[in-house]
Scaffold this motif. Structure first.
Motif, PDB file in Angstrom:
ATOM      1  N   HIS A 117     -24.053 -67.946  83.339  1.00  0.00           N
ATOM      2  CA  HIS A 117     -25.424 -68.237  82.900  1.00  0.00           C
ATOM      3  C   HIS A 117     -25.839 -69.574  83.505  1.00  0.00           C
ATOM      4  O   HIS A 117     -25.168 -70.589  83.332  1.00  0.00           O
ATOM      5  CB  HIS A 117     -25.456 -68.312  81.371  1.00  0.00           C
ATOM      6  N   SER A 137     -21.040 -71.563  80.326  1.00  0.00           N
ATOM      7  CA  SER A 137     -21.117 -70.224  80.928  1.00  0.00           C
ATOM      8  C   SER A 137     -20.991 -70.335  82.451  1.00  0.00           C
ATOM      9  O   SER A 137     -21.944 -70.118  83.199  1.00  0.00           O
ATOM     10  CB  SER A 137     -22.430 -69.548  80.527  1.00  0.00           C
ATOM     11  N   THR A 154     -28.209 -64.671  84.574  1.00  0.00           N
ATOM     12  CA  THR A 154     -27.018 -64.303  83.806  1.00  0.00           C
ATOM     13  C   THR A 154     -26.373 -63.074  84.432  1.00  0.00           C
ATOM     14  O   THR A 154     -27.067 -62.085  84.706  1.00  0.00           O
ATOM     15  CB  THR A 154     -27.377 -63.999  82.344  1.00  0.00           C
ATOM     16  N   PHE A 156     -23.494 -61.095  75.525  1.00  0.00           N
ATOM     17  CA  PHE A 156     -23.366 -62.513  75.903  1.00  0.00           C
ATOM     18  C   PHE A 156     -22.495 -63.284  74.918  1.00  0.00           C
ATOM     19  O   PHE A 156     -21.788 -64.222  75.296  1.00  0.00           O
ATOM     20  CB  PHE A 156     -24.753 -63.164  76.004  1.00  0.00           C
ATOM     21  N   CYS A 187     -19.895 -63.876  80.256  1.00  0.00           N
ATOM     22  CA  CYS A 187     -20.998 -63.802  81.221  1.00  0.00           C
ATOM     23  C   CYS A 187     -21.273 -65.193  81.791  1.00  0.00           C
ATOM     24  O   CYS A 187     -21.213 -66.183  81.065  1.00  0.00           O
ATOM     25  CB  CYS A 187     -22.280 -63.283  80.565  1.00  0.00           C
TER      26      CYS A 187
END
Length: 293
Positions: A205, A184, A286, A198, A203
């Motif tokens: 993270h 991510s 996030t 997600f 996204c």
């Protein structure tokens, strides 16, 4: 045998719709609820589908909460006349009775009983936020669709875009973050996708870091006006609150609270590097998308 003869009745004219009233378009409005049961997010109750089968994945659903609630923000105050509730099919539909409705915190319908049906509830009030609550009890709140009828607003002239402002194209800019959770990467928050699930792999993270941060380098100094943040759906979205924004190391927004929503944050500053930070705490950061104007 009995026969009855009578004068033929005149055809009954179809009722004329009241031109002063309209069912509002709720799709895309900001909806939230007391909690999320799995992926049954609040937005499902205003997705335009009136399917009342829960298995159709078109109903909102909270956890078993005390005073469970669901609400929608209309974006502006409206003169509301009634609220249409689509309850789920089957035995679990009984959980919804009784419920109350509030508009901007003012009660407009109390202890409403509903069966496995679509029910129009009179609710005459003026306001922006319509809230449905299971008061004084602990249960799941499920809504398969919500409609709101209000006075038709006068057409509002489209606002003239400020020619001196623009949303920057961030795709391809250099983004980084304090750490990467699996794949991510920071670049996912400027990939052009505003999908806030997600699982859609769009996204960014971080790991669970102290003072977790994410930043983007605009390539040159810009006069910034605001930053748009797309937070993830669901319970984990609470991790993002509060956050702060820095431009070239100078604070421009502090302790910003955000729900499961897309939020525009005023940030008037001049600089090249925009940084989002979870200050003074240890958590995951996030971001499902970031925009800069």
């Amino acid at each position: 045998e009995v026969g009855i003869q009578a004068e033929a009745a005149e055809p009954t004219p179809a009722p004329t719709a009241d031109p002063t009233l309209a069912w509002l378009d709720l799709q895309g409005k900001s909806a939230s609820q007391s909690s999320d049961y799995k992926e049954s997010y609040a937005s499902r109750a205003i997705d335009g589908s009136w399917d009342r089968g829960f298995s159709a994945t078109s109903c909102s659903h909270t956890e078993k909460d005390l005073n469970a609630w669901w609400q929608v923000d209309l974006g502006a105050a409206r003169n509301i006349k009634q609220v249409r509730i689509a309850n789920r099919y089957g035995e679990w539909g009984s959980r919804l009775s009784p419920f109350s409705i509030y508009v901007d915190g003012q009660l407009c319908a109390q202890d409403v009983e509903i069966g496995s049906e679509v029910l129009d509830v009179p609710c005459v009030a003026s306001g922006r936020v319509v809230k449905i609550v299971l008061e004084g009890r602990t249960n799941f709140l499920t809504l398969c669709e919500v409609g709101i009828q209000a006075e038709a607003a006068e057409p509002t002239p489209a606002p003239t875009a400020d020619p001196t402002l623009a949303w920057l194209d961030l795709q391809g800019k250099s983004a980084s973050q304090s750490s990467d959770y699996k794949e991510s990467y920071a670049s996912r928050a400027i990939d052009g996708s505003w999908d806030r699930g997600f699982s859609a792999t769009s996204c960014s993270h971080t790991e669970k870091d102290l003072n977790a941060w994410w930043q983007v380098d605009l390539g040159a100094a810009r006069n910034i006006k605001q930053v748009r943040i797309a937070n993830r759906y669901g319970e984990w979205g609470s991790r993002l609150s509060p956050f702060s924004i820095y431009v070239d190391g100078q604070l421009c927004a502090q302790d910003v609270e955000i729900g499961s929503e897309v939020l525009d944050v005023p940030c008037v500053a001049s600089g090249r590097v925009v940084k989002i930070v979870l200050e003074g705490r240890t958590n995951f950061l996030t971001l499902c998308e970031v925009g800069i104007q």
